[in-house]
Design a protein around this motif. Structure first.
Motif, PDB file in Angstrom:
ATOM      1  N   MET A   1      41.556  -0.079 -23.426  1.00  0.00           N
ATOM      2  CA  MET A   1      40.112   0.392 -22.546  1.00  0.00           C
ATOM      3  C   MET A   1      40.610   1.771 -21.684  1.00  0.00           C
ATOM      4  O   MET A   1      39.599   2.551 -21.611  1.00  0.00           O
ATOM      5  CB  MET A   1      39.607  -0.763 -21.875  1.00  0.00           C
ATOM      6  CG  MET A   1      38.956  -1.755 -23.048  1.00  0.00           C
ATOM      7  SD  MET A   1      37.533  -1.207 -23.733  1.00  0.00           S
ATOM      8  CE  MET A   1      36.494  -0.626 -22.329  1.00  0.00           C
ATOM      9  N   LYS A   2      41.736   1.625 -21.132  1.00  0.00           N
ATOM     10  CA  LYS A   2      41.997   2.589 -20.044  1.00  0.00           C
ATOM     11  C   LYS A   2      42.305   3.819 -20.710  1.00  0.00           C
ATOM     12  O   LYS A   2      41.689   4.967 -20.227  1.00  0.00           O
ATOM     13  CB  LYS A   2      43.430   2.355 -19.574  1.00  0.00           C
ATOM     14  CG  LYS A   2      43.376   1.028 -18.605  1.00  0.00           C
ATOM     15  CD  LYS A   2      44.734   0.931 -17.908  1.00  0.00           C
ATOM     16  CE  LYS A   2      44.837  -0.313 -16.698  1.00  0.00           C
ATOM     17  NZ  LYS A   2      45.904  -0.362 -16.137  1.00  0.00           N
ATOM     18  N   LYS A   3      42.652   3.800 -21.998  1.00  0.00           N
ATOM     19  CA  LYS A   3      42.762   5.225 -22.626  1.00  0.00           C
ATOM     20  C   LYS A   3      41.364   5.745 -23.251  1.00  0.00           C
ATOM     21  O   LYS A   3      41.101   6.984 -23.190  1.00  0.00           O
ATOM     22  CB  LYS A   3      43.829   5.078 -23.870  1.00  0.00           C
ATOM     23  CG  LYS A   3      45.095   4.872 -23.776  1.00  0.00           C
ATOM     24  CD  LYS A   3      45.777   4.721 -24.829  1.00  0.00           C
ATOM     25  CE  LYS A   3      47.505   4.712 -24.743  1.00  0.00           C
ATOM     26  NZ  LYS A   3      48.326   4.500 -25.830  1.00  0.00           N
ATOM     27  N   GLU A   4      40.543   4.641 -23.641  1.00  0.00           N
ATOM     28  CA  GLU A   4      39.323   5.118 -23.943  1.00  0.00           C
ATOM     29  C   GLU A   4      38.335   5.639 -22.774  1.00  0.00           C
ATOM     30  O   GLU A   4      37.675   6.641 -22.797  1.00  0.00           O
ATOM     31  CB  GLU A   4      38.395   4.012 -24.654  1.00  0.00           C
ATOM     32  CG  GLU A   4      39.061   3.555 -25.954  1.00  0.00           C
ATOM     33  CD  GLU A   4      38.326   2.309 -26.462  1.00  0.00           C
ATOM     34  OE1 GLU A   4      37.376   1.651 -25.855  1.00  0.00           O
ATOM     35  OE2 GLU A   4      38.670   2.052 -27.631  1.00  0.00           O
ATOM     36  N   ASN A   5      38.489   4.953 -21.570  1.00  0.00           N
ATOM     37  CA  ASN A   5      37.719   5.299 -20.447  1.00  0.00           C
ATOM     38  C   ASN A   5      38.523   6.930 -20.009  1.00  0.00           C
ATOM     39  O   ASN A   5      37.465   7.789 -19.670  1.00  0.00           O
ATOM     40  CB  ASN A   5      38.157   4.474 -19.030  1.00  0.00           C
ATOM     41  CG  ASN A   5      37.276   2.943 -19.530  1.00  0.00           C
ATOM     42  OD1 ASN A   5      36.284   3.090 -20.328  1.00  0.00           O
ATOM     43  ND2 ASN A   5      37.835   1.937 -18.724  1.00  0.00           N
ATOM     44  N   LYS A   6      39.615   7.087 -20.081  1.00  0.00           N
ATOM     45  CA  LYS A   6      40.245   8.355 -19.761  1.00  0.00           C
ATOM     46  C   LYS A   6      39.623   9.461 -20.690  1.00  0.00           C
ATOM     47  O   LYS A   6      39.311  10.692 -20.189  1.00  0.00           O
ATOM     48  CB  LYS A   6      41.712   8.156 -19.849  1.00  0.00           C
ATOM     49  CG  LYS A   6      42.445   9.600 -19.762  1.00  0.00           C
ATOM     50  CD  LYS A   6      43.900   9.588 -19.747  1.00  0.00           C
ATOM     51  CE  LYS A   6      44.571  10.879 -19.446  1.00  0.00           C
ATOM     52  NZ  LYS A   6      45.907  11.015 -19.771  1.00  0.00           N
ATOM     53  N   ALA A   7      39.667   9.060 -21.953  1.00  0.00           N
ATOM     54  CA  ALA A   7      38.971   9.948 -22.815  1.00  0.00           C
ATOM     55  C   ALA A   7      37.466  10.439 -22.645  1.00  0.00           C
ATOM     56  O   ALA A   7      37.140  11.696 -22.794  1.00  0.00           O
ATOM     57  CB  ALA A   7      39.140   9.372 -24.466  1.00  0.00           C
ATOM     58  N   ILE A   8      36.864   9.256 -22.342  1.00  0.00           N
ATOM     59  CA  ILE A   8      35.546   9.669 -21.653  1.00  0.00           C
ATOM     60  C   ILE A   8      35.202  10.747 -20.638  1.00  0.00           C
ATOM     61  O   ILE A   8      34.442  11.620 -20.762  1.00  0.00           O
ATOM     62  CB  ILE A   8      34.678   8.272 -21.518  1.00  0.00           C
ATOM     63  CG1 ILE A   8      34.518   7.357 -22.629  1.00  0.00           C
ATOM     64  CG2 ILE A   8      33.293   8.546 -20.951  1.00  0.00           C
ATOM     65  CD1 ILE A   8      34.026   6.221 -22.459  1.00  0.00           C
ATOM     66  N   TRP A   9      36.110  10.576 -19.521  1.00  0.00           N
ATOM     67  CA  TRP A   9      36.126  11.262 -18.629  1.00  0.00           C
ATOM     68  C   TRP A   9      36.714  12.898 -19.182  1.00  0.00           C
ATOM     69  O   TRP A   9      36.361  13.833 -18.587  1.00  0.00           O
ATOM     70  CB  TRP A   9      36.834  10.883 -17.605  1.00  0.00           C
ATOM     71  CG  TRP A   9      36.504   9.872 -16.814  1.00  0.00           C
ATOM     72  CD1 TRP A   9      36.419   8.430 -16.683  1.00  0.00           C
ATOM     73  CD2 TRP A   9      35.222  10.076 -15.707  1.00  0.00           C
ATOM     74  NE1 TRP A   9      35.667   7.965 -15.745  1.00  0.00           N
ATOM     75  CE2 TRP A   9      34.871   8.727 -15.352  1.00  0.00           C
ATOM     76  CE3 TRP A   9      34.644  11.230 -15.307  1.00  0.00           C
ATOM     77  CZ2 TRP A   9      33.902   8.599 -14.076  1.00  0.00           C
ATOM     78  CZ3 TRP A   9      33.565  10.994 -14.360  1.00  0.00           C
ATOM     79  CH2 TRP A   9      33.122   9.727 -13.917  1.00  0.00           C
ATOM     80  N   GLU A  10      37.725  12.623 -20.143  1.00  0.00           N
ATOM     81  CA  GLU A  10      38.216  14.226 -20.640  1.00  0.00           C
ATOM     82  C   GLU A  10      37.078  14.884 -21.436  1.00  0.00           C
ATOM     83  O   GLU A  10      36.770  16.195 -21.007  1.00  0.00           O
ATOM     84  CB  GLU A  10      39.160  13.897 -21.414  1.00  0.00           C
ATOM     85  CG  GLU A  10      40.586  13.585 -20.791  1.00  0.00           C
ATOM     86  CD  GLU A  10      41.796  13.309 -21.748  1.00  0.00           C
ATOM     87  OE1 GLU A  10      42.916  13.152 -21.660  1.00  0.00           O
ATOM     88  OE2 GLU A  10      41.402  12.813 -23.019  1.00  0.00           O
ATOM     89  N   MET A  11      36.255  13.997 -21.959  1.00  0.00           N
ATOM     90  CA  MET A  11      34.965  14.828 -22.737  1.00  0.00           C
ATOM     91  C   MET A  11      33.899  15.327 -21.697  1.00  0.00           C
ATOM     92  O   MET A  11      33.159  16.012 -22.148  1.00  0.00           O
ATOM     93  CB  MET A  11      34.266  13.665 -23.857  1.00  0.00           C
ATOM     94  CG  MET A  11      33.567  14.237 -24.891  1.00  0.00           C
ATOM     95  SD  MET A  11      34.245  15.468 -25.989  1.00  0.00           S
ATOM     96  CE  MET A  11      33.026  16.466 -26.289  1.00  0.00           C
ATOM     97  N   LEU A  12      33.669  14.519 -20.820  1.00  0.00           N
ATOM     98  CA  LEU A  12      32.876  14.891 -19.755  1.00  0.00           C
ATOM     99  C   LEU A  12      32.980  16.214 -19.211  1.00  0.00           C
ATOM    100  O   LEU A  12      32.229  17.213 -18.889  1.00  0.00           O
ATOM    101  CB  LEU A  12      32.518  13.820 -18.841  1.00  0.00           C
ATOM    102  CG  LEU A  12      31.398  14.105 -17.764  1.00  0.00           C
ATOM    103  CD1 LEU A  12      30.248  14.242 -18.490  1.00  0.00           C
ATOM    104  CD2 LEU A  12      31.467  12.971 -16.775  1.00  0.00           C
ATOM    105  N   LEU A  13      34.409  16.446 -18.782  1.00  0.00           N
ATOM    106  CA  LEU A  13      34.929  17.364 -18.372  1.00  0.00           C
ATOM    107  C   LEU A  13      35.057  18.576 -19.155  1.00  0.00           C
ATOM    108  O   LEU A  13      34.668  19.815 -18.924  1.00  0.00           O
ATOM    109  CB  LEU A  13      36.220  17.365 -17.628  1.00  0.00           C
ATOM    110  CG  LEU A  13      37.097  18.511 -16.955  1.00  0.00           C
ATOM    111  CD1 LEU A  13      36.188  19.064 -15.719  1.00  0.00           C
ATOM    112  CD2 LEU A  13      38.421  18.003 -16.501  1.00  0.00           C
TER     113      LEU A  13
END
Length: 289
Positions: A1-13
């Motif tokens: 989940m941490k990796k998925e949450n990080k990926a979501i923020w990466e995609m938003l940026l």
């Protein structure tokens, strides 16, 4: 989940970085091919340095070449469209790529489109039509057509990239940058674009951050971020792009273009939320040129 949450923020940026293309392209008094070529030169160097530091092996084969040429064609069309029509028109019309994905999937894979697929295609085409009722002129009509072509090519790029693994995606994007620079080079030599502090700064921002870092974040995010989340977060780009241009350049889209943009973005977003299955979502996990 941490990796998925990080990926979501990466995609938003990532989508936020993609959205600054319009304003910086408008500030450059160059042709579309010159802008695309020099931007991709800087982005390619940024990508190459990242791959060297991360020890990502460069792969060159027919699959990465196809995806790269399609990506480069998107960059060229998008930069040219920004010079021929408004930034809002360019980005929103490029955002029609999911509708073309439906058509390509039906033609290439003989997959019968569902009712929701046909509905979004009709809605997007209706929205596109409104763009041609606004500020009609030779350059605007041509720019709108080039922007639509950008969306068509982007849909093809997603189908090609879908077949690649994580390492090959980096190689394909780098090939796309090199292809764009080589195609734009003759125009750069012929027009000799003016170089000063402002233009060099714009190219560096576009190459390093908007296209270079933006695509690095996208490739990284695509490994863990669910395809549906990527598609929805990627929709930040067509929402922010015309806002930056309006605030810093004063360019205002016309009434019919605004209505058409709402129809295009609204119908595609609703399709992403309610209408698409996972196969379709995987093919549209990003946007921009």
């Amino acid at each position: 989940m941490k990796k998925e949450n990080k990926a979501i923020w990466e995609m938003l940026l990532c989508a936020s970085l993609w959205s600054i293309a319009g304003i910086f392209m408008k500030l450059l008094p160059w042709s579309g091919f010159a802008v695309a070529g020099l931007r991709s030169l800087v982005a390619g160097l940024t990508f190459a340095v990242y791959m060297l530091l991360r020890r990502i092996r460069f792969r060159f084969d027919r699959h990465t070449l196809l995806a790269g040429v399609l990506a480069g064609s998107v960059y060229l069309c998008f930069a040219s469209a920004n010079k021929l029509t408004t930034a809002a028109n360019a980005i929103v019309l490029q955002f029609t790529d999911p509708a073309f994905l439906v058509l390509y999937t039906a033609i290439l894979y003989r997959k019968r489109p569902r009712g929701a697929d046909l509905a979004v295609v009709l809605a997007v085409m209706g929205g596109i039509t409104l763009f041609f009722f606004d500020r009609l002129g030779p350059s605007t009509v041509l720019g709108n057509c080039v922007a639509i072509l950008s969306g068509m090519l982007m849909a093809g790029m997603y189908l090609a990239v879908q077949q690649l693994d994580q390492e090959a995606r980096f190689s394909a994007i780098l090939i796309g940058q090199l292809f764009t620079f080589l195609v734009g080079l003759p125009n750069i030599i012929a027009t000799r674009p003016m170089l000063n502090l402002t233009t060099v700064g714009c190219v560096l921002v576009l190459g390093v951050f908007q296209l270079g870092l933006g695509y690095i974040l996208y490739v990284k995010a695509s490994e863990y971020c669910p395809p549906l989340a990527c598609a929805l977060l990627g929709a930040v780009e067509p929402l922010l792009n015309p806002v930056w241009v309006l605030l810093f350049d004063g360019e205002r889209p016309g009434l019919f273009a605004l209505i058409g943009g709402v129809i295009v973005i609204g119908s595609v977003t609703l399709w992403c939320i309610f209408g698409k299955d996972q196969d379709h979502a995987a093919t549209s996990s990003g946007v921009t040129g």
